[in-house]
Motif scaffolding. Structure first.
Motif, PDB file in Angstrom:
ATOM      1  N   GLY A   1       0.815  -1.211   0.000  1.00  0.00           N
ATOM      2  CA  GLY A   1       0.000   0.000   0.000  1.00  0.00           C
ATOM      3  C   GLY A   1       0.845   1.255   0.000  1.00  0.00           C
ATOM      4  N   LEU A   2       0.363   2.276  -0.696  1.00  0.00           N
ATOM      5  CA  LEU A   2       1.125   3.525  -0.807  1.00  0.00           C
ATOM      6  C   LEU A   2       0.230   4.722  -0.471  1.00  0.00           C
ATOM      7  CD1 LEU A   2       4.051   4.320  -1.553  1.00  0.00           C
ATOM      8  CD2 LEU A   2       3.187   4.937  -3.813  1.00  0.00           C
ATOM      9  N   GLY A   3      -0.362   4.681   0.704  1.00  0.00           N
ATOM     10  CA  GLY A   3      -1.150   5.811   1.186  1.00  0.00           C
ATOM     11  C   GLY A   3      -0.393   6.569   2.251  1.00  0.00           C
ATOM     12  N   GLY A   4      -1.136   7.123   3.225  1.00  0.00           N
ATOM     13  CA  GLY A   4      -0.508   7.915   4.275  1.00  0.00           C
ATOM     14  C   GLY A   4       0.505   7.125   5.072  1.00  0.00           C
ATOM     15  N   LEU A   5       0.152   5.906   5.475  1.00  0.00           N
ATOM     16  CA  LEU A   5       1.101   5.059   6.190  1.00  0.00           C
ATOM     17  C   LEU A   5       2.184   4.527   5.257  1.00  0.00           C
ATOM     18  CD1 LEU A   5      -1.188   2.878   8.508  1.00  0.00           C
ATOM     19  CD2 LEU A   5       0.293   4.763   9.190  1.00  0.00           C
ATOM     20  N   GLY A   6       1.772   4.066   4.088  1.00  0.00           N
ATOM     21  CA  GLY A   6       2.723   3.449   3.175  1.00  0.00           C
ATOM     22  C   GLY A   6       3.839   4.378   2.758  1.00  0.00           C
TER      23      GLY A   6
ATOM     24  N   ALA B   1     -11.776   8.558  -0.788  1.00  0.00           N
ATOM     25  CA  ALA B   1     -11.574   8.250  -2.206  1.00  0.00           C
ATOM     26  C   ALA B   1     -10.111   7.998  -2.553  1.00  0.00           C
ATOM     27  CB  ALA B   1     -12.115   9.396  -3.065  1.00  0.00           C
ATOM     28  N   GLY B   2      -9.209   8.164  -1.599  1.00  0.00           N
ATOM     29  CA  GLY B   2      -7.788   7.983  -1.873  1.00  0.00           C
ATOM     30  C   GLY B   2      -7.175   9.119  -2.658  1.00  0.00           C
ATOM     31  N   ASP B   3      -7.808  10.279  -2.610  1.00  0.00           N
ATOM     32  CA  ASP B   3      -7.369  11.422  -3.402  1.00  0.00           C
ATOM     33  C   ASP B   3      -6.524  12.372  -2.566  1.00  0.00           C
ATOM     34  OD1 ASP B   3      -7.101  13.406  -5.342  1.00  0.00           O
ATOM     35  OD2 ASP B   3      -9.068  14.298  -4.905  1.00  0.00           O
ATOM     36  N   VAL B   4      -5.388  11.907  -2.087  1.00  0.00           N
ATOM     37  CA  VAL B   4      -4.466  12.758  -1.348  1.00  0.00           C
ATOM     38  C   VAL B   4      -3.077  12.150  -1.432  1.00  0.00           C
ATOM     39  CG1 VAL B   4      -5.064  11.571   0.822  1.00  0.00           C
ATOM     40  CG2 VAL B   4      -3.894  13.795   0.894  1.00  0.00           C
ATOM     41  N   LYS B   5      -2.081  12.993  -1.632  1.00  0.00           N
ATOM     42  CA  LYS B   5      -0.684  12.573  -1.631  1.00  0.00           C
ATOM     43  C   LYS B   5       0.075  13.427  -0.625  1.00  0.00           C
ATOM     44  CE  LYS B   5      -0.254  10.748  -6.314  1.00  0.00           C
ATOM     45  NZ  LYS B   5       0.457  10.867  -7.612  1.00  0.00           N
ATOM     46  N   TYR B   6       0.285  12.939   0.616  1.00  0.00           N
ATOM     47  CA  TYR B   6      -0.243  11.684   1.108  1.00  0.00           C
ATOM     48  C   TYR B   6      -0.994  11.896   2.418  1.00  0.00           C
ATOM     49  CZ  TYR B   6       2.308   9.270  -2.479  1.00  0.00           C
ATOM     50  OH  TYR B   6       2.754   8.829  -3.698  1.00  0.00           O
ATOM     51  N   ARG B   7      -0.892  13.114   2.983  1.00  0.00           N
ATOM     52  CA  ARG B   7      -1.619  13.428   4.214  1.00  0.00           C
ATOM     53  C   ARG B   7      -2.130  14.866   4.151  1.00  0.00           C
ATOM     54  NH1 ARG B   7      -2.237   8.957   7.811  1.00  0.00           N
ATOM     55  NH2 ARG B   7      -2.187  10.357   9.604  1.00  0.00           N
ATOM     56  N   PHE B   8      -3.355  15.047   4.631  1.00  0.00           N
ATOM     57  CA  PHE B   8      -3.893  16.389   4.805  1.00  0.00           C
ATOM     58  C   PHE B   8      -3.468  16.912   6.183  1.00  0.00           C
ATOM     59  CE2 PHE B   8      -7.311  14.902   1.820  1.00  0.00           C
ATOM     60  CZ  PHE B   8      -7.046  15.827   0.805  1.00  0.00           C
TER      61      PHE B   8
ATOM     62  N   CYS C   1      13.954  11.220  12.189  1.00  0.00           N
ATOM     63  CA  CYS C   1      13.455  11.833  10.960  1.00  0.00           C
ATOM     64  C   CYS C   1      14.139  13.180  10.701  1.00  0.00           C
ATOM     65  CB  CYS C   1      11.939  12.002  11.035  1.00  0.00           C
ATOM     66  SG  CYS C   1      11.024  10.443  10.864  1.00  0.00           S
ATOM     67  N   ALA C   2      14.382  13.940  11.758  1.00  0.00           N
ATOM     68  CA  ALA C   2      15.077  15.214  11.591  1.00  0.00           C
ATOM     69  C   ALA C   2      16.493  14.996  11.073  1.00  0.00           C
ATOM     70  CB  ALA C   2      15.105  15.976  12.913  1.00  0.00           C
ATOM     71  N   GLU C   3      17.149  13.991  11.614  1.00  0.00           N
ATOM     72  CA  GLU C   3      18.526  13.689  11.200  1.00  0.00           C
ATOM     73  C   GLU C   3      18.602  13.281   9.736  1.00  0.00           C
ATOM     74  OE1 GLU C   3      22.088  10.463  12.245  1.00  0.00           O
ATOM     75  OE2 GLU C   3      20.301  10.583  13.517  1.00  0.00           O
ATOM     76  N   HIS C   4      17.559  12.591   9.253  1.00  0.00           N
ATOM     77  CA  HIS C   4      17.577  12.042   7.898  1.00  0.00           C
ATOM     78  C   HIS C   4      16.709  12.831   6.922  1.00  0.00           C
ATOM     79  CE1 HIS C   4      19.862   8.381   8.876  1.00  0.00           C
ATOM     80  NE2 HIS C   4      19.264   8.470  10.048  1.00  0.00           N
ATOM     81  N   GLY C   5      16.201  13.978   7.355  1.00  0.00           N
ATOM     82  CA  GLY C   5      15.420  14.822   6.460  1.00  0.00           C
ATOM     83  C   GLY C   5      14.095  14.223   6.039  1.00  0.00           C
ATOM     84  N   VAL C   6      13.480  13.439   6.925  1.00  0.00           N
ATOM     85  CA  VAL C   6      12.221  12.764   6.610  1.00  0.00           C
ATOM     86  C   VAL C   6      11.046  13.520   7.215  1.00  0.00           C
ATOM     87  CG1 VAL C   6      10.847  10.665   6.946  1.00  0.00           C
ATOM     88  CG2 VAL C   6      13.295  10.495   6.436  1.00  0.00           C
ATOM     89  N   VAL C   7      10.089  13.898   6.396  1.00  0.00           N
ATOM     90  CA  VAL C   7       8.806  14.426   6.849  1.00  0.00           C
ATOM     91  C   VAL C   7       7.726  13.842   5.940  1.00  0.00           C
ATOM     92  CG1 VAL C   7       9.607  16.587   7.901  1.00  0.00           C
ATOM     93  CG2 VAL C   7       9.118  16.503   5.446  1.00  0.00           C
ATOM     94  N   SER C   8       6.494  14.125   6.269  1.00  0.00           N
ATOM     95  CA  SER C   8       5.389  13.635   5.464  1.00  0.00           C
ATOM     96  C   SER C   8       5.164  14.541   4.258  1.00  0.00           C
ATOM     97  CB  SER C   8       4.128  13.580   6.321  1.00  0.00           C
ATOM     98  OG  SER C   8       3.048  13.036   5.620  1.00  0.00           O
ATOM     99  N   ASP C   9       4.689  13.963   3.160  1.00  0.00           N
ATOM    100  CA  ASP C   9       4.221  14.750   2.021  1.00  0.00           C
ATOM    101  C   ASP C   9       2.790  15.182   2.334  1.00  0.00           C
ATOM    102  OD1 ASP C   9       6.595  13.847   0.974  1.00  0.00           O
ATOM    103  OD2 ASP C   9       5.748  13.281  -0.963  1.00  0.00           O
TER     104      ASP C   9
END
Length: 349
Positions: free
Chosen positions: A184-189, A335-342, A309-317
Motif C-alpha cells: 500500500g502507498l497511502g498515508g502510512l505506506g 476516495a484515496g485522493d491525497v498525496k499523502y496526508r492532509f 526523521c530530523a537527522e535524515h530529512g524525513v517528513v510527510s508529504d
C-alpha cells in the motif's frame, strides 16, 4: 477553564462545524499549547462518521498536533514557553503497569487515554477533545519536542503515521542492507517507504495500481510490484526480510508471505473492516515466518522517531487545508485522493 476555537461533529452525519470548547487551566505538570497544525488521520474519519462503535458527540478529532508552548505549570521542567512541541495519539496512561513502566504506553494494560474521544481519567471526567482546535492542555510526560528546523506542518503526520511505521521497523531491527516490502502507498505506506530507506533498507512497494509505480519510485522505493500480476509476484519470491502491511481493506496475505525469506516477518498496521482470508499455517512453518501487528509507539520511541526523521530529512508529504475544507478533505481521503496526508492550518479556525 479557558475557551478554545474548534471544529467538531455533533453526529455521524453532521460534518464538522465551528464551535468552542473548554480546556482546563494548566496544572503543576501541564503544558498549554497554542496549536498551529493538526494532521488529518483516516481514523478521524472513521470515528467522526460513526464507523467505529462508541463515538460520543460532540467531538473534536485530531491527534497529530504541532504548536508552540504558551503556558506551563509550576512543576514543568522539560519544556519552556516558546518551545515547538507535538502531541500524538496519547495524552495519558496508567503509568503503573508493566507496559507503561517499560515505555510502551500504547499497550497500557489498564487502558491508555487517547487524545480525543475517550473518558479523561484525571481531569474531572468528560471526553477528551482533540487537535482541530486553537489550543490544548497536556501533561508534560505526553508532549513531544519537535526538532529545530523541521517543517512544522509536515511534521504533524509523523505523530501518527510516522511512529506507526517507525515502531515496527525498529522492532524488527531493520538496518542497512535489509530488504523491506511495503503493502500500500497511502498515508502510512509513504512513511514506511521513507523511514525504511532512511534505515538503509532496499524497499519494494506492493500495489494493486500500476499507475502508482512512478510515485513509489519518487518516494525512494527501489522496486514496485503490482500484486495483481502473478508473474511479478512470482519474481519477488523469497526476496524480502520484512513486510509492513498498511492496507486497511480485506486482502489475502498468503501471496505476500511467499515473498519473504526464511525468518521473515509480516507486520499488520492497517485495520480491515472485516475478517481477512485465513493464513495458511504451512506458509509460516516452512520458513519460520512471523505474522504480527503493531500499534503506534510509546512516548520515548515517538521522540526517538522525531529525532531520527530530523537527522535524515524525513517528513510527510502533505496538503494544507483550511477549516472550511475539512469535510471535503474527509471525502477525498475516503476516495484515496491525497498525496499523502492532509494537515489542518488552525489559523483558519
Amino acid at each position: 477553564m479557558t475557551v478554545a476555537r474548534a471544529y467538531a461533529a455533533t453526529s455521524a452525519t453532521s460534518g464538522l462545524h465551528a464551535t468552542t470548547i473548554e480546556r482546563r487551566e494548566p496544572g503543576p505538570n501541564d503544558v498549554e499549547i497554542a496549536i498551529e497544525f493538526c494532521g488529518l488521520c483516516h481514523s478521524d474519519v472513521h470515528t467522526i462518521r460513526g464507523e467505529w462503535a462508541g463515538t460520543t458527540y460532540p467531538l473534536v478529532p485530531g491527534h497529530e498536533i504541532v504548536g508552540t508552548v504558551r503556558r506551563i505549570g509550576a512543576g514543568v521542567r522539560t519544556f519552556a514557553v516558546g518551545d515547538v512541541v507535538g502531541v500524538g495519539c496519547l495524552v495519558d496512561s496508567c503509568r503503573e503497569c508493566d507496559s507503561c513502566l517499560e515505555g510502551f504506553e500504547q499497550y497500557c494494560e489498564n487502558g491508555n487515554t487517547g487524545t480525543y474521544g475517550v473518558p479523561d481519567r484525571r481531569n474531572g471526567g468528560g471526553i477528551t477533545q482533540g487537535g482541530y482546535a486553537s489550543s490544548i492542555v497536556v501533561d508534560e510526560n505526553y508532549v513531544l519536542r519537535i526538532p529545530e528546523g523541521m517543517d512544522r506542518a509536515a511534521a504533524a503526520p509523523l505523530l501518527c503515521a510516522g511512529i506507526t511505521t517507525y515502531s515496527p521497523l525498529r522492532y524488527l531491527d531493520v538496518q542497512d542492507g535489509d530488504t523491506v516490502g511495503v503493502i500500500g502507498l497511502g498515508g502510512l505506506g509513504h512513511m514506511a517507504v521513507k523511514i525504511a530507506k532512511a534505515l538503509g533498507a532496499t524497499v519494494t512497494v506492493f500495489t494493486t495500481s500500476p499507475t502508482k509505480a512512478e510515485a513509489a519510485i519518487a518516494l525512494g522505493a527501489d522496486e514496485v510490484v503490482v500484486s495483481t500480476d502473478p508473474d511479478q509476484m512470482a519474481s519477488a519470491k523469497y526476496s524480502l526480510n520484512a513486510i509492513i502491511d498498511t492496507v486497511a481493506a480485506v486482502h489475502d496475505l498468503n501471496q505476500y508471505l511467499r515473498t519473504l525469506g526464511r525468518d521473515g516477518a509480516l507486520i499488520q498496521l492497517g485495520l480491515p473492516p472485516g475478517p481477512m482470508p485465513a493464513i495458511n499455517p504451512g506458509a509460516l512453518i516452512r520458513k519460520r515466518l512471523a505474522y504480527g501487528g503493531s500499534l503506534i509507539g510509546g512516548i520515548a520511541e515517538t521522540q526517538e522517531m522525531l529525532d531520527f526523521c530530523a537527522e535524515h530529512g524525513v517528513v510527510s508529504d502533505i496538503e494544507l487545508v483550511t477549516a472550511g475544507q475539512l469535510d471535503e478533505a474527509y471525502d477525498r481521503m475516503v476516495a484515496g485522493d491525497v498525496k499523502y496526508r492532509f494537515v489542518l492550518d488552525t489559523a483558519t479556525l
